[in-house]
Design an enzyme around this catalytic site. Structure first.
Site, PDB file in Angstrom:
ATOM      1  N   GLN A 102      22.815  18.709 -35.953  1.00 53.44           N
ATOM      2  CA  GLN A 102      21.577  19.458 -36.375  1.00 53.44           C
ATOM      3  C   GLN A 102      21.887  20.792 -36.569  1.00 53.44           C
ATOM      4  OE1 GLN A 102      19.349  18.545 -32.961  1.00 53.44           O
ATOM      5  NE2 GLN A 102      18.864  20.605 -32.464  1.00 53.44           N
ATOM      6  N   GLY A 103      21.097  21.428 -37.629  1.00 54.67           N
ATOM      7  CA  GLY A 103      21.156  22.512 -38.169  1.00 54.67           C
ATOM      8  C   GLY A 103      19.864  23.299 -38.474  1.00 54.67           C
ATOM      9  N   TYR A 104      19.678  24.444 -38.397  1.00 57.38           N
ATOM     10  CA  TYR A 104      18.285  25.399 -38.844  1.00 57.38           C
ATOM     11  C   TYR A 104      18.527  26.014 -39.913  1.00 57.38           C
ATOM     12  CZ  TYR A 104      17.412  23.387 -34.220  1.00 57.38           C
ATOM     13  OH  TYR A 104      17.244  22.693 -33.234  1.00 57.38           O
ATOM     14  N   LEU A 105      17.305  25.619 -41.071  1.00 55.19           N
ATOM     15  CA  LEU A 105      17.135  26.440 -42.214  1.00 55.19           C
ATOM     16  C   LEU A 105      16.386  27.621 -41.831  1.00 55.19           C
ATOM     17  CD1 LEU A 105      16.502  23.472 -44.437  1.00 55.19           C
ATOM     18  CD2 LEU A 105      18.714  24.858 -44.522  1.00 55.19           C
TER      19      LEU A 105
END
Length: 150
Positions: A29-32
């Site tokens: 998962q990653g965060y914009l």
């Protein structure tokens, strides 16, 4: 819109190992966006992509909007997150009438084990298993969005 009501805890690694966990889900998962009032997350698990928007916490309660998106889109968006990503394996364990999600982190957070339990109400009683340690529900250090940014 769904309300997310959850508590989060550090876990005792030796006691977690004794559970002989199996059937874990690999999660990338990653965060914009990691603004205080709103986080925007992209997640890939089980070859499926999800876009999630979460509002700021009010104690252990916040709004959560989650949508499945095409896996190819999720992969491209995850690349946009650059360093704001994390990898973990999630295991689900039933205990005391609740489903606990145990996250074992990889990479730069290797050794970190967190458990979350979702509840129907903020004041709902939750029986704690013996593998639970310190509660970190309101400690921003252990928010996934902050871990991804480290």
């Amino acid at each position: 819109m769904a309300l997310e009501i959850e508590r989060k805890f550090l876990c005792d690694a030796k006691k977690i190992a004794a559970l002989n966990l199996s059937n874990g889900e690999k999660i990338s998962q990653g965060y914009l966006s990691t603004e205080i009032n709103c986080t925007v997350r992209i997640r890939i698990k089980n070859n499926r992509g999800f876009l999630t928007i979460k509002t700021a916490n009010d104690g252990i309660v916040r709004n959560e909007f989650e949508y499945e998106i095409p896996i190819a889109d999720a992969e491209k968006i995850l690349q946009l997150c650059a360093k704001n990503t994390l990898e973990k394996t999630r295991y689900k364990v039933e205990f005391g009438g609740h489903i606990w999600e145990i996250d074992i982190f990889e990479g730069r957070h290797s050794g970190l084990i967190l458990a979350e339990v979702e509840m129907r109400a903020a004041d709902e009683f939750v029986e704690l298993p013996d593998w639970i340690g310190e509660e970190v529900s309101n400690n921003p250090r252990y928010y996934n969005s902050n871990l991804a940014a480290e």
